[in-house]
Motif scaffolding. Structure first.
Motif, short mmCIF file in Angstrom:
data_model
loop_
_atom_site.label_atom_id
_atom_site.label_comp_id
_atom_site.label_asym_id
_atom_site.label_seq_id
_atom_site.Cartn_x
_atom_site.Cartn_y
_atom_site.Cartn_z
N LYS A 269 0.83 -1.20 0.00
CA LYS A 269 0.00 0.00 0.00
C LYS A 269 0.87 1.25 0.00
O LYS A 269 0.61 2.22 -0.73
CB LYS A 269 -0.93 0.00 1.22
N LEU A 270 1.93 1.25 0.81
CA LEU A 270 2.83 2.40 0.87
C LEU A 270 3.62 2.57 -0.43
O LEU A 270 3.88 3.69 -0.88
CB LEU A 270 3.79 2.25 2.05
N ILE A 271 4.01 1.45 -1.05
CA ILE A 271 4.71 1.52 -2.33
C ILE A 271 3.81 2.15 -3.39
O ILE A 271 4.24 3.01 -4.17
CB ILE A 271 5.19 0.13 -2.77
N ASN A 272 2.54 1.73 -3.42
CA ASN A 272 1.59 2.31 -4.37
C ASN A 272 1.44 3.81 -4.15
O ASN A 272 1.38 4.60 -5.10
CB ASN A 272 0.23 1.63 -4.25
N GLN A 273 1.39 4.22 -2.87
CA GLN A 273 1.23 5.64 -2.56
C GLN A 273 2.47 6.45 -2.93
O GLN A 273 2.37 7.50 -3.56
CB GLN A 273 0.93 5.81 -1.06
N THR A 274 3.63 5.94 -2.56
CA THR A 274 4.86 6.68 -2.85
C THR A 274 5.19 6.67 -4.34
O THR A 274 5.88 7.56 -4.83
CB THR A 274 6.05 6.14 -2.04
N SER A 275 4.67 5.68 -5.07
CA SER A 275 4.85 5.68 -6.53
C SER A 275 4.16 6.89 -7.16
O SER A 275 4.64 7.45 -8.14
CB SER A 275 4.30 4.39 -7.14
N ILE A 276 3.04 7.28 -6.59
CA ILE A 276 2.34 8.47 -7.07
C ILE A 276 3.21 9.71 -6.83
O ILE A 276 3.28 10.61 -7.68
CB ILE A 276 0.97 8.62 -6.39
N TYR A 277 3.92 9.74 -5.71
CA TYR A 277 4.81 10.87 -5.43
C TYR A 277 5.96 10.90 -6.45
O TYR A 277 6.39 11.98 -6.87
CB TYR A 277 5.37 10.78 -4.02
N LEU A 278 6.45 9.72 -6.83
CA LEU A 278 7.49 9.66 -7.87
C LEU A 278 6.97 10.25 -9.19
O LEU A 278 7.65 11.02 -9.86
CB LEU A 278 7.94 8.22 -8.10
N ILE A 279 5.74 9.86 -9.53
CA ILE A 279 5.14 10.33 -10.77
C ILE A 279 5.02 11.85 -10.78
O ILE A 279 5.28 12.51 -11.78
CB ILE A 279 3.76 9.67 -10.97
N LEU A 280 4.63 12.41 -9.65
CA LEU A 280 4.37 13.84 -9.58
C LEU A 280 5.62 14.69 -9.38
O LEU A 280 5.69 15.82 -9.88
CB LEU A 280 3.39 14.14 -8.44
N PHE A 281 6.61 14.15 -8.66
CA PHE A 281 7.67 15.01 -8.15
C PHE A 281 9.11 14.59 -8.43
O PHE A 281 10.03 15.35 -8.13
CB PHE A 281 7.53 15.17 -6.63
N ASP A 282 9.37 13.40 -8.96
CA ASP A 282 10.76 12.93 -9.05
C ASP A 282 11.56 13.78 -10.04
O ASP A 282 11.20 13.91 -11.21
CB ASP A 282 10.80 11.47 -9.49
N ILE A 283 12.69 14.34 -9.59
CA ILE A 283 13.48 15.26 -10.40
C ILE A 283 14.17 14.56 -11.58
O ILE A 283 14.57 15.22 -12.53
CB ILE A 283 14.55 15.99 -9.57
N PHE A 284 14.33 13.25 -11.53
CA PHE A 284 15.08 12.55 -12.57
C PHE A 284 14.32 12.44 -13.88
O PHE A 284 14.84 11.92 -14.87
CB PHE A 284 15.51 11.17 -12.08
N PHE A 285 13.08 12.95 -13.91
CA PHE A 285 12.33 12.93 -15.16
C PHE A 285 12.10 14.33 -15.71
O PHE A 285 11.28 14.55 -16.58
CB PHE A 285 11.01 12.18 -14.96
N GLU A 286 12.89 15.27 -15.20
CA GLU A 286 12.91 16.62 -15.77
C GLU A 286 13.95 16.69 -16.89
O GLU A 286 14.86 15.86 -16.96
CB GLU A 286 13.25 17.63 -14.67
N GLU A 287 13.82 17.67 -17.75
CA GLU A 287 14.71 17.80 -18.91
C GLU A 287 16.19 17.91 -18.51
O GLU A 287 17.05 17.28 -19.08
CB GLU A 287 14.30 19.02 -19.75
#
Length: 225
Positions: free
Chosen positions: A152-170
């Motif tokens: 459950k926590l992995i699913n939740q924190t995956s959403i945070y990765l989708i929204l905020f992870d810096i490694f997917f910026e240009e």
């Protein structure tokens, strides 16, 4: 497929893709009228699509206010990662005696996929690989309740990765999370409990530090053009 179901799926897919592609910012209100006017359709399939996004954890529906792209506070993010860190360290320690070389080899294959996704900025594949890596470890803990909470926590924190992870910026820095995963695998092979615990703590602390995205967003009606 009926026309209503087809419209619902189309709206759902368009909105979900926009959120995953970071075209819609956290906290953005999903206004049914805007979508209805853009597509010239009724609000019923739009409302159904929003319900699906809420079930995915990507949208929050607030009574008497409307639907919004999920926008967790920094404190909520920290709480989720802190709890996940403690539970995963516990699960890893319980899993060590049950893990075999086939498990380690499987994890290394996942890390290879994760690395490729990071460098190609394939967010969806990366998130799935990241989830698979951690679940491959914790599922061997032998505690179904611990596994349930962690998933459950992995699913939740995956959403945070989708929204905020810096490694997917240009202009993002070079990714390093996959290297930490390889280090974790090697320490599990060695059953080096103390070093493994410290590495896991550092891994989660680094994950939190990477959540600081600033990007350009689009208006809701623009994504349906």
């Amino acid at each position: 497929m009926s026309e209503k179901k087809s419209l619902k799926q189309s709206v759902y897919t368009t909105l979900k893709d926009a959120i995953l592609a970071r075209k819609l910012p956290p906290g953005k209100q999903i206004v049914e009228n805007v979508i209805s006017e853009s597509l010239n359709i009724s609000r019923t399939p739009i409302r159904s699509a929003i319900d699906l996004l809420a079930a995915d954890g990507l949208v929050e529906i607030i009574p008497n206010k409307g639907a919004f792209v999920i926008n967790p506070s920094l404190d909520e993010v920290l709480q989720a990662y802190e709890l996940r860190k403690e539970l995963e360290i516990m699960a890893v320690q319980k899993s060590l005696d049950s893990l075999a070389e086939t498990d380690f080899a499987g994890m290394e294959k996942i890390v290879t996929l994760e690395k490729e996704a990071l460098y190609s900025k394939d967010l969806r594949t990366y998130v799935k690989a990241n989830e698979s890596f951690h679940l491959a470890i914790t599922k061997r803990s032998g505690n179904i309740f611990l596994n349930e909470f962690i998933e459950k926590l992995i699913n939740q924190t995956s959403i945070y990765l989708i929204l905020f992870d810096i490694f997917f910026e240009e202009n993002s820095p070079q990714p390093y999370g996959y290297k930490e995963h390889l280090e974790i695998v090697e320490l599990m092979r060695e059953k080096n409990v103390e070093a493994l615990k410290k590495t896991l703590e550092r891994h989660f602390d680094n994950a939190i530090k990477s959540l600081d995205v600033q990007t350009d967003y689009e208006e809701l009606d623009e994504i349906f053009k």
